[in-house]
Design an enzyme around this catalytic site. Structure first.
Site, PDB file in Angstrom:
ATOM      1  N   HIS A  44     -16.090  35.696  54.598  1.00 25.70           N
ATOM      2  CA  HIS A  44     -16.068  34.289  54.176  1.00 25.70           C
ATOM      3  C   HIS A  44     -15.052  34.113  53.058  1.00 25.70           C
ATOM      4  CE1 HIS A  44     -18.826  36.053  51.126  1.00 25.70           C
ATOM      5  NE2 HIS A  44     -18.214  35.220  50.326  1.00 25.70           N
ATOM      6  N   HIS A  90     -11.921  33.374  46.064  1.00 27.05           N
ATOM      7  CA  HIS A  90     -11.956  34.733  46.602  1.00 27.05           C
ATOM      8  C   HIS A  90     -12.096  34.704  48.117  1.00 27.05           C
ATOM      9  CE1 HIS A  90     -16.400  34.000  46.251  1.00 27.05           C
ATOM     10  NE2 HIS A  90     -16.461  34.699  47.359  1.00 27.05           N
ATOM     11  N   HIS A 137     -22.858  31.876  54.995  1.00 26.04           N
ATOM     12  CA  HIS A 137     -21.749  30.943  54.763  1.00 26.04           C
ATOM     13  C   HIS A 137     -20.466  31.518  55.328  1.00 26.04           C
ATOM     14  CE1 HIS A 137     -21.259  33.716  51.501  1.00 26.04           C
ATOM     15  NE2 HIS A 137     -20.425  33.013  50.779  1.00 26.04           N
TER      16      HIS A 137
HETATM   17 FE   FE2 Z   1     -18.330  35.092  48.247  1.00 28.00          FE
END
Ligand code: FE2
Length: 309
Positions: free
Chosen positions: A153, A216, A202
């Site tokens: 992610h 990130h 997510h």
């Molecule tokens: Fe993360």
């Protein structure tokens, strides 16, 4: 299903030699291609050992931050569907040709309200894994370093989280699993949202901050032990650790944040509960954000909100 997953994160690095050492030797990604971009920049393509498509990470020399994300849809027709929804949302959509990205088919490209470039595609060259599908072993024997199995992610920033959440919902069919709000009142503002299209906790999170920035991008690991081992390897390789190993309250994920040699923040992530669209989103209020992000420290470090690329 529409969007299946984040297929690739294409990021900039300042020095390719240092970056290759980090992504190949420490993270243990497999290099699948090295080429030069149409603009003349060096590029290197990587995949994790448990990924079938040609690449999931692209490094491009020249700067820092994210160039674009690729989102893979389940069916070819999903591209048209996403295109129609993106136009209905008011976005300017262009067609992307096969070969614009090596080993990736045609699709669409648009700039999000957060000023990130998204590409949506269906076809990618499947180069497979060492394990295959026929009575497979559980992992390849000769992994290097952390041996990250897959891209998981990303977290990006925008000055208008609410609009981005609406776009991801309307255009991608994502739903929020976790949110950070200014209050629990009806007139609250959403300052962070963690979104997915499937059971993955997510696929993309969005928090308040400058437009177009990368907080990130993360690699999936199997469990807490793998996260701890990853941190040990970062010490051996002198990788700057931002925080961890620790846990997120938000998503319940187990984590280490660290930096690549160019200063882009990476994460190794494991755990997280199974998401379902009929489960109400967890809601965090800003006064508990420290605990939400870093469950054990219960406070944010200054870098969390200030170091972006
Ligand atoms: Fe993360």
């Amino acid at each position: 299903m529409g969007i299946m997953r984040m297929g690739y994160a294409h990021v900039r690095v300042t020095d390719m030699t240092e970056a290759k050492n980090h992504y190949a030797s420490t993270l243990g990604l497999y290099e699948t291609l090295e080429d030069t971009s149409p603009e003349g920049n060096k590029r290197v393509f990587y995949k994790g050992w448990d990924e079938w498509d040609h690449h999931s990470v692209v490094l491009e020399e020249g700067g820092v931050g994210v160039v674009k994300y690729g989102w893979k849809v389940e069916h070819e027709a999903d591209i048209d569907d996403v295109e129609a929804k993106a136009k209905a949302f008011g976005l300017t959509v262009e067609r992307m040709s096969k070969g614009d990205n090596p080993e990736i088919g045609d699709g669409i490209r648009f700039v999000t309200p957060s000023e990130h470039v998204f590409e949506v595609y269906h076809q990618a060259t499947a180069i497979g894994t060492e394990l295959g599908t026929h009575n497979p072993e559980v992992f390849p024997r000769h992994l290097v370093g952390i041996g990250a199995p897959a891209l998981d992610h990303s977290l990006i920033t925008t000055d208008d989280v609410g609009t981005m959440e609406r776009m991801l919902s309307d255009v991608f069919g994502f739903y929020a699993t976790e949110r950070v709000q200014t209050s629990l009142d009806d007139d609250h503002e959403c300052v962070g949202t963690w979104m997915t299209s499937n059971n993955q906790i997510h696929q993309l999170a969005v928090i308040g901050g400058p437009q177009g920035k990368l907080h990130h991008f993360a690699f999936r690991l199997e469990d807490w032990n793998s996260v701890g081992r990853a941190a040990d390897l970062m010490t051996m390789d002198d990788v700057p650790i931002d925080i961890g190993p620790t846990r997120h309250g938000i998503t319940r994920g187990q984590t280490v944040y660290f930096f690549d040699p160019s200063g882009n923040r990476n994460e190794v992530f494991s755990g997280g509960y199974l998401a379902f669209p009929d489960r109400p989103a967890n809601v965090w209020t800003i006064d508990q954000l420290g605990k939400g992000i870093f469950y054990h420290d219960r406070e944010l470090n200054e870098r969390f909100t200030t170091v972006l690329t």
